[in-house]
Design a protein around this motif. Sequence first.
Motif, PDB file in Angstrom:
ATOM      1  N   ASN A 227      -0.152  -7.183   2.929  1.00 44.29           N
ATOM      2  CA  ASN A 227       1.140  -6.511   2.878  1.00 44.29           C
ATOM      3  C   ASN A 227       0.948  -4.998   2.859  1.00 44.29           C
ATOM      4  OD1 ASN A 227       2.242  -9.069   2.630  1.00 44.29           O
ATOM      5  ND2 ASN A 227       2.275  -8.981   0.391  1.00 44.29           N
TER       6      ASN A 227
ATOM      7  N   SER B 213       8.498  -2.102   4.884  1.00 49.58           N
ATOM      8  CA  SER B 213       7.492  -3.103   4.539  1.00 49.58           C
ATOM      9  C   SER B 213       7.096  -3.902   5.776  1.00 49.58           C
ATOM     10  CB  SER B 213       8.032  -4.054   3.462  1.00 49.58           C
ATOM     11  OG  SER B 213       8.358  -3.356   2.279  1.00 49.58           O
TER      12      SER B 213
ATOM     13  N   GLN C 121      -0.491  -3.103  -0.198  1.00 49.00           N
ATOM     14  CA  GLN C 121       0.044  -3.431  -1.512  1.00 49.00           C
ATOM     15  C   GLN C 121      -0.940  -4.306  -2.275  1.00 49.00           C
ATOM     16  OE1 GLN C 121       3.388  -2.030  -2.485  1.00 49.00           O
ATOM     17  NE2 GLN C 121       2.193  -0.873  -1.001  1.00 49.00           N
TER      18      GLN C 121
ATOM     19  N   SER D 211      -6.553  -2.557  -7.536  1.00 49.31           N
ATOM     20  CA  SER D 211      -6.378  -1.326  -6.775  1.00 49.31           C
ATOM     21  C   SER D 211      -7.584  -0.398  -6.865  1.00 49.31           C
ATOM     22  CB  SER D 211      -5.122  -0.596  -7.259  1.00 49.31           C
ATOM     23  OG  SER D 211      -4.946   0.613  -6.570  1.00 49.31           O
TER      24      SER D 211
END
Length: 267
Positions: free
Chosen positions: A183, A169, A209, A215
């Motif tokens: 992110n 990450s 993310q 999305s």
Amino acid sequence: MPNTRRAAVCLALLAALAWGEASRAESALRLELPEHFGRIPASTYDEGGERVGNAEILIEQRSDGTVKLEVESGIEGAERTLATADLVRVESGDALQIVSQQSQSIDAEGNPLGVLSIDHVQRIGSCTPPPGNGKSVQTLQLPTGDRIANVPLNLLFRPVARGDTDKLSFQIFVCRFGPRLLNAVATVARRSESANGGSETVEVRYELQIPGYLSSLARPFLPNVAMWFESGASGDWLGHRMPLFSKGPTVMVVRSGKSPSSLFSAF
């Protein structure tokens, strides 16, 4: 909803997704030392696999012990990008910590497109507009213990490519529609199998993310980013695919001695 408006809405909503505070004021990322210092000659290819210009990665160890990383790529006589990072040795010299990062691009006519800068010590991200456009510099106060890695992805992704970890990450600092942090998570997308015991090729990709309800809206506007490495202890960088800059052409930068076709044929 028109595409441009939809993109603006998505990225405006993403502004609220910056990571919270961690334990340090500087970068919380620890990068591996490179196997070798020096210049890595490369070439820039378009999405069709045609060579369109020179490229180079420089990893230089300075006399004061700091490390400079420089990535230059572009299309001959057209768009070009230069990205740099300054790093210092930490943890008894066994790892690198990012001190600053910067990227600057020019368009097809040779006009500068502004400067993106990240100062991890002062905890400031800056978006400097092109000279003469009348806009002011925009800044963002970075969280403590940031995990921003715009530039040294070739070092950051090596543990993932080797299989030491399933995912990694980190954060990306962007200037489009105003400075913000996004992110991201890097994982192995593909790993070739060597039939004769030779080196394998590993493809690492990262995804931003984004909450599920955003999305589907944001996906068409996200960059198609991939990096290729040799497997094994060295984890040598072989190439990467990414846009030269926001709204710029997507290119492949491939280490000399390799070609886009050789990377894809490994799978």
